[in-house]
Motif scaffolding. Structure first.
Motif, PDB file in Angstrom:
ATOM      1  N   GLU A  95       0.829  -1.205   0.000  1.00 23.38           N
ATOM      2  CA  GLU A  95       0.000   0.000   0.000  1.00 23.38           C
ATOM      3  C   GLU A  95       0.865   1.257   0.000  1.00 23.38           C
ATOM      4  OE1 GLU A  95      -2.542  -0.325   3.348  1.00 23.38           O
ATOM      5  OE2 GLU A  95      -3.812  -1.906   2.485  1.00 23.38           O
ATOM      6  N   GLN A  96       1.971   1.228   0.769  1.00 21.76           N
ATOM      7  CA  GLN A  96       2.863   2.392   0.797  1.00 21.76           C
ATOM      8  C   GLN A  96       3.489   2.632  -0.576  1.00 21.76           C
ATOM      9  OE1 GLN A  96       5.762   2.219   3.937  1.00 21.76           O
ATOM     10  NE2 GLN A  96       4.262   1.574   5.485  1.00 21.76           N
ATOM     11  N   VAL A  97       3.919   1.558  -1.212  1.00 26.87           N
ATOM     12  CA  VAL A  97       4.542   1.712  -2.534  1.00 26.87           C
ATOM     13  C   VAL A  97       3.525   2.237  -3.540  1.00 26.87           C
ATOM     14  CG1 VAL A  97       5.583   0.449  -4.464  1.00 26.87           C
ATOM     15  CG2 VAL A  97       6.304  -0.042  -2.119  1.00 26.87           C
ATOM     16  N   GLN A  98       2.315   1.670  -3.534  1.00 28.40           N
ATOM     17  CA  GLN A  98       1.307   2.098  -4.515  1.00 28.40           C
ATOM     18  C   GLN A  98       0.788   3.504  -4.238  1.00 28.40           C
ATOM     19  OE1 GLN A  98      -1.517  -1.132  -4.253  1.00 28.40           O
ATOM     20  NE2 GLN A  98      -0.583  -2.204  -6.017  1.00 28.40           N
ATOM     21  N   ALA A  99       0.902   3.954  -2.970  1.00 27.79           N
ATOM     22  CA  ALA A  99       0.516   5.333  -2.679  1.00 27.79           C
ATOM     23  C   ALA A  99       1.445   6.305  -3.385  1.00 27.79           C
ATOM     24  CB  ALA A  99       0.529   5.573  -1.164  1.00 27.79           C
ATOM     25  N   TRP A 100       2.699   5.963  -3.483  1.00 23.65           N
ATOM     26  CA  TRP A 100       3.679   6.816  -4.163  1.00 23.65           C
ATOM     27  C   TRP A 100       3.787   6.483  -5.650  1.00 23.65           C
ATOM     28  CZ3 TRP A 100       6.021  10.967  -2.091  1.00 23.65           C
ATOM     29  CH2 TRP A 100       5.991  11.105  -0.687  1.00 23.65           C
ATOM     30  N   LEU A 101       3.533   5.239  -5.981  1.00 21.82           N
ATOM     31  CA  LEU A 101       3.628   4.805  -7.384  1.00 21.82           C
ATOM     32  C   LEU A 101       2.321   4.117  -7.771  1.00 21.82           C
ATOM     33  CD1 LEU A 101       7.231   3.256  -7.216  1.00 21.82           C
ATOM     34  CD2 LEU A 101       6.609   5.513  -8.115  1.00 21.82           C
ATOM     35  N   PRO A 102       1.307   4.878  -8.161  1.00 23.00           N
ATOM     36  CA  PRO A 102      -0.008   4.287  -8.468  1.00 23.00           C
ATOM     37  C   PRO A 102       0.039   3.258  -9.589  1.00 23.00           C
ATOM     38  CG  PRO A 102      -0.153   6.689  -8.258  1.00 23.00           C
ATOM     39  CD  PRO A 102       1.301   6.346  -8.282  1.00 23.00           C
ATOM     40  N   GLN A 103       1.009   3.356 -10.470  1.00 23.82           N
ATOM     41  CA  GLN A 103       1.073   2.436 -11.594  1.00 23.82           C
ATOM     42  C   GLN A 103       1.707   1.092 -11.222  1.00 23.82           C
ATOM     43  OE1 GLN A 103      -0.406   3.246 -14.386  1.00 23.82           O
ATOM     44  NE2 GLN A 103      -0.933   5.222 -13.472  1.00 23.82           N
ATOM     45  N   ALA A 104       2.262   0.990 -10.013  1.00 23.16           N
ATOM     46  CA  ALA A 104       2.907  -0.265  -9.609  1.00 23.16           C
ATOM     47  C   ALA A 104       1.862  -1.360  -9.439  1.00 23.16           C
ATOM     48  CB  ALA A 104       3.676  -0.065  -8.294  1.00 23.16           C
ATOM     49  N   ARG A 105       2.142  -2.539  -9.990  1.00 24.97           N
ATOM     50  CA  ARG A 105       1.186  -3.644  -9.894  1.00 24.97           C
ATOM     51  C   ARG A 105       1.306  -4.303  -8.513  1.00 24.97           C
ATOM     52  NH1 ARG A 105       3.520  -8.601 -10.329  1.00 24.97           N
ATOM     53  NH2 ARG A 105       5.694  -8.697 -11.102  1.00 24.97           N
ATOM     54  N   GLY A 106       0.264  -5.013  -8.126  1.00 22.30           N
ATOM     55  CA  GLY A 106       0.264  -5.707  -6.844  1.00 22.30           C
ATOM     56  C   GLY A 106       1.096  -6.977  -6.880  1.00 22.30           C
ATOM     57  N   LEU A 107       1.401  -7.497  -5.692  1.00 22.08           N
ATOM     58  CA  LEU A 107       2.185  -8.726  -5.585  1.00 22.08           C
ATOM     59  C   LEU A 107       1.368  -9.927  -6.028  1.00 22.08           C
ATOM     60  CD1 LEU A 107       3.843  -8.207  -2.068  1.00 22.08           C
ATOM     61  CD2 LEU A 107       5.012  -8.137  -4.280  1.00 22.08           C
ATOM     62  N   SER A 108       2.005 -10.838  -6.748  1.00 24.77           N
ATOM     63  CA  SER A 108       1.359 -12.106  -7.076  1.00 24.77           C
ATOM     64  C   SER A 108       1.469 -13.049  -5.892  1.00 24.77           C
ATOM     65  CB  SER A 108       2.019 -12.726  -8.308  1.00 24.77           C
ATOM     66  OG  SER A 108       3.362 -13.112  -7.999  1.00 24.77           O
ATOM     67  N   VAL A 109       0.730 -14.142  -5.944  1.00 26.69           N
ATOM     68  CA  VAL A 109       0.793 -15.133  -4.862  1.00 26.69           C
ATOM     69  C   VAL A 109       2.206 -15.703  -4.738  1.00 26.69           C
ATOM     70  CG1 VAL A 109      -0.057 -17.373  -4.054  1.00 26.69           C
ATOM     71  CG2 VAL A 109      -1.647 -15.722  -5.070  1.00 26.69           C
ATOM     72  N   ALA A 110       2.825 -16.029  -5.883  1.00 27.18           N
ATOM     73  CA  ALA A 110       4.184 -16.587  -5.865  1.00 27.18           C
ATOM     74  C   ALA A 110       5.170 -15.600  -5.257  1.00 27.18           C
ATOM     75  CB  ALA A 110       4.611 -16.963  -7.278  1.00 27.18           C
ATOM     76  N   GLU A 111       5.045 -14.311  -5.625  1.00 22.79           N
ATOM     77  CA  GLU A 111       5.954 -13.297  -5.077  1.00 22.79           C
ATOM     78  C   GLU A 111       5.748 -13.122  -3.580  1.00 22.79           C
ATOM     79  OE1 GLU A 111       6.421 -10.511  -9.082  1.00 22.79           O
ATOM     80  OE2 GLU A 111       4.836 -10.114  -7.615  1.00 22.79           O
ATOM     81  N   ALA A 112       4.497 -13.169  -3.165  1.00 24.31           N
ATOM     82  CA  ALA A 112       4.211 -13.021  -1.741  1.00 24.31           C
ATOM     83  C   ALA A 112       4.786 -14.187  -0.943  1.00 24.31           C
ATOM     84  CB  ALA A 112       2.703 -12.912  -1.517  1.00 24.31           C
TER      85      ALA A 112
END
Length: 293
Positions: A95-112
């Motif tokens: 959430e912190q990253v996407q607040a500063w970078l709205p275009q950043a995609r969310g984590l996938s299950v594998a990445e998490a």
């Protein structure tokens, strides 16, 4: 001295954590005159490097040694369930990253899952299991090197016996060479006496004096005695065992020195051949002695 050993913490051992991760250690070495130790460790084991260096240096004295350690998951593919606290932490960071970078995609299950496993692995203290496993692998490693050392010891004893045989061949050659040279001197002065009037007694005395000087110049009795002494010391060190590599290095240098002097004083082809054969054997010993601790 060359050597290789490896080991892993099997499932169910105290050194295996509940997540199913297991530890592996591999030690390999090639020949070297001094200890040259390099470590290949992942980040979660990097903190144990000073202790690992101390353990290896206490058990290995010479050689180019490489120690590699790793942490891996079980081969059956079982994955530990990430804790709620870790998942909550990942969600907050996302959430912190996407607040500063709205275009950043969310984590996938594998990445998490991957990040959760890294977090769990980093929280574990591998120091005690790593050192215990390293001690076990070092025992196997030194056992392998001991077997190679026994083979090298057999080879060195064979070379020592061959050098003693060559020294025995050289001993009777010197009196023969001196006697032959004395006859040459006398013959030469008899020929000179026939060509030029001179005092025959004085010529004969001069011939004998030159023959005596020649005998002193080509006498290698001291060199052969020292060579035999060095060979006896090598046999004593091999019998005693332990850390003998550096002492053997020095003795091999002394053997080479005596063989060189023997060749420099050589007054016959047979003695030259003995000197050359000695140098070949000594060089073979020198190459192998550098492998011993």
């Amino acid at each position: 001295m060359t050597g290789y050993a490896a080991g892993q913490c099997a499932a169910g051992e105290p050194s295996t954590d509940a997540s199913g991760s297991r530890l592996g250690v591999e030690i390999r070495a090639v020949n070297g005159r001094f200890l040259d130790l390099s470590l290949r460790l992942p980040e979660e084991l990097r903190h144990a490097e000073p202790a690992l260096r101390e353990r290896v240096a206490a058990r290995v004295r010479r050689g180019k040694v490489e120690l590699r350690a790793w942490v891996e998951q079980r081969a059956d593919g079982g994955l530990p369930a990430p804790s709620a606290a870790v998942l909550q932490r990942l969600s907050g960071l996302q959430e912190q990253v996407q607040a500063w970078l709205p275009q950043a995609r969310g984590l996938s299950v594998a990445e998490a899952l991957q990040l959760a496993q890294r977090s769990a692995g980093a929280a574990l203290d591998w120091s005690a299991p790593l050192l215990a496993l390293t001690e076990r692998v070092l025992e196997d490693f030194n056992a392998a090197r001991a077997r190679e050392g026994a083979r090298l010891q057999t080879m060195l004893r064979e070379r020592v016996a061959a050098l003693r045989a060559l020294a025995a061949q050289a001993e009777p050659l010197i009196p023969q060479v001196v006697a032959q040279q004395r006859e040459r001197f006398l013959q030469r002065f008899h020929e000179a006496l026939g060509a030029t009037p001179a005092d025959p007694t004085a010529l004969q005395e001069r011939a004998l004096a030159e023959a005596a000087a020649f005998a002193i110049r080509v006498d290698v009795a001291e060199e052969l005695t020292r060579l035999q002494s060095h060979l006896s010391e090598i046999e004593r060190l091999l019998q005693r065992g332990g850390e003998v590599g550096k002492r053997l290095d020095f003795l091999i240098q002394e053997l080479h020195r005596e063989a060189n002097t023997l060749g420099a004083k050589s007054a016959s082809l047979d003695l030259t051949r003995v000197s050359v054969d000695m140098k070949v054997l000594i060089e073979q010993m020198r190459e192998q002695v550098q492998n011993l601790e």
